[in-house]
Design an enzyme around this catalytic site. Sequence first.
Site, PDB file in Angstrom:
ATOM      1  N   CYS A  44     -10.068  16.911  40.496  1.00  0.00           N
ATOM      2  CA  CYS A  44      -9.380  15.627  40.433  1.00  0.00           C
ATOM      3  C   CYS A  44     -10.357  14.566  39.928  1.00  0.00           C
ATOM      4  O   CYS A  44     -11.546  14.608  40.231  1.00  0.00           O
ATOM      5  CB  CYS A  44      -8.858  15.222  41.805  1.00  0.00           C
ATOM      6  N   GLU A  55      -8.867  15.500  22.204  1.00  0.00           N
ATOM      7  CA  GLU A  55      -7.769  15.132  23.095  1.00  0.00           C
ATOM      8  C   GLU A  55      -7.040  13.871  22.624  1.00  0.00           C
ATOM      9  O   GLU A  55      -5.832  13.747  22.771  1.00  0.00           O
ATOM     10  CB  GLU A  55      -8.329  14.914  24.497  1.00  0.00           C
ATOM     11  N   CYS A 110     -15.649  20.148  25.044  1.00  0.00           N
ATOM     12  CA  CYS A 110     -15.191  21.365  25.726  1.00  0.00           C
ATOM     13  C   CYS A 110     -13.671  21.459  25.679  1.00  0.00           C
ATOM     14  O   CYS A 110     -12.976  20.451  25.599  1.00  0.00           O
ATOM     15  CB  CYS A 110     -15.669  21.390  27.170  1.00  0.00           C
ATOM     16  N   HIS A 119     -16.270  27.131  34.660  1.00  0.00           N
ATOM     17  CA  HIS A 119     -15.089  26.854  35.472  1.00  0.00           C
ATOM     18  C   HIS A 119     -14.683  28.063  36.306  1.00  0.00           C
ATOM     19  O   HIS A 119     -13.677  28.022  37.017  1.00  0.00           O
ATOM     20  CB  HIS A 119     -13.931  26.402  34.582  1.00  0.00           C
TER      21      HIS A 119
END
Length: 767
Positions: free
Chosen positions: A525, A614, A652, A703
């Site tokens: 988050c 993005e 990334c 991750h």
Amino acid sequence: MKTTILGYPRIGSQRELKKANEAFWSGRIDKDELLKTGSELKKQNWIQQQKLGIDLIPSNDFSFYDQILDACLTFGCIPKRYKNFDKNNFLELYFAMARGYQKDHLDVTAMEMTKWFDTNYHYIVPEFEKDQNFEFFSKKIIDEYKEALALGIKTKPVLIGPVTFLLLGKEKADGFDRIDLLDKLLPVYFEIIGELTNLDVEYIQFDEPCLALNLSEKEREAITTTYETIHAKFPKLRIYLANYFDCYGENLDTALQLPVDTLHLDLVRCPSQLDDILESKNYNPKTKLALGLVDGRNIWKNDFEASLKIIEKATSSILPENIWISASCSLLHTPYDLDLETNLQSEIKQWLAFSKQKLEEITTLKELSTPNNEAYLSLFEENKLANLTRQSSKLIHNQNVKDRISNLKEADSHRENNFSIRQAKQKEALKLPLYPTTTIGSFPQTKEVRNWRLKYKKGLLSQNDYDSLIAKEIENSIRFQEEIGLDVLVHGEFERNDMVEYFGEKLNGFAFSDYGWVQSYGSRCVKPPILFGDVSREKPMTIKWSTYAQSLTDIPVKGMLTGPVTILQWSFVRNDQPRATTCNQIALAIRDEVVDLEKNGLKIIQIDEPAIREGLPLRKEDWQHYLNWAVKAFRISASGVNDETQIHTHMCYSEFNDIISNIADMDADVITIETSRSEMELLNAFVNFKYPNEIGPGVYDIHSPRVPSLEEIETLLMKAKNVLPTQHIWVNPDCGLKTRDWPETKEALKNLVKAAKNMRKRELKLI
């Protein structure tokens, strides 16, 4: 006229889902406790929406990790490498697909992850084989509908549309087009819809945000086939077709001719499309329109006056009963509740609306559109006053910043010499070996580190005591890096919270919430800063700890900064001036920091820009305008230093093929990217383009908790060596290590350094 939304945040107002997930993964709670937390969060969300007047409430918008991962399990789209998992142990399989798995003689990598359209939310990428089969495997969508029904709430189940699901995935072999799998996928949809209609479901929401993209004729035909077939099989079903994040564009005529009950419009991102629809000869006024008027991506208060004009325009052509009032997209991207914020400056707080407040705005717009409903007029006047005070607030405007922007010159966005000249000077200055090793920046933020920061923030730890603890942690990390033999070190970023929030706290023009959390992926988050005004830097932000780290060692230490585009993208950005202007303001502040780092002896400076891709608009015709100002902003931030100073950047979970020339235009001396989950597939774009600068293709997935073997890393490096000049290759993880634990981090980095040394030995044998 009725109200609905497309989805609601699922992490909990206190991040209950994050905490439960991480407790489950560590074995501190069992499956039943995790499922109980999920059920409680769903219940709270449904009751909240019902209480605040939402007429049609979504279900199946909740997820323990990601909605597209949920869809993969729903459709039985499970990659073959997970075949040894017990399908009855659903959560083990589910989280193995999300995070990888390494125990009990099983060592399986996670599925790929990438950005959800142009947001900072990450989704799990579906994998498709040529012989792909689908089945109705997970019954989550049925179970959640029943859960809500047991509370007396009849919901609108949410399904990712079949065409979008296929387009979001990847073919794992050559020789087929994933859209050709539609005929195999649709029968599973029919089975799902059949079970839902047997439960008397009236509406099903099909999310097809691919309709905001430039689709081929074949893909548009797939959309038509899908919904005509569903309508033919289920003529009583009311299909709520949701597109968001942009216009329907050239797909509009296709959408208007579909046999659907409702079309959802994102009128925040594309306010012009209502006119396009009302003027179209293909629009049937019996088709309901959901007016996405309340911004689901940002936290600024809705302008009731402007929204009511749009509603009035719609009702001049459409019966009120054929209109829904809604948010532009799922509220997944906004925090829970502004009422929790007790420390925000009151002048700024009055301009904001979080998810709960957005529900209230949707309901208020409905009531204000109802004739003779004077009870809500005071809310209208309050809203109007808040928006007017924002326009004239002295908090927002800084003339010195505006003057500096107006005085920018073309030379401010260029280094003194081209890369080949800089590279020679940097090799001489830095004297790094072949396959230089480094990390992306952060090291594990342990519970103790986070606790120090919390105590310091609450005044329970003095500045001196806090600094002593951070200094010791930095020294320990430097000694560890020296011990294992890394070639370029980092200070570890132990003093930092989030990579954007940390800088926002040190810049003028930002405000911060205490509970403004949104989900980035899984249990990760973030709390985006609120970028409300002109941005400037009063004093250095990172010099103290960067120079301290460098003082501990003779090995180069990287100065670590977040780039202007990423700070922009990962903040809740002001909507009262062009984003390009705001981005240049941030770029100048970062430029000042870069220059100061160089002056203080840092020879390598990394300016992270994971959000460049993005921020790319969804439609290709809009790309160049964005890329021009985004790339220029990065160059402004990086171009104030001498040739000998090496500028790194990091990106990334992005696809680079279609913007690789623009990535090259950023002119960073070294770029590090994520390539481990895709097994170096993302490297192809750089190879095919003949990317001129140095590159660090990430060799292990941070991750995932699994530790990559030495052989695994060497295999990836050999793939890189086969396609890149050896003198251009760096060796690094694919992202920062902040979320990992120290034991796995140490083992992984030891393997990384060994792999690089083995590669150097191979090169020596070749010479």
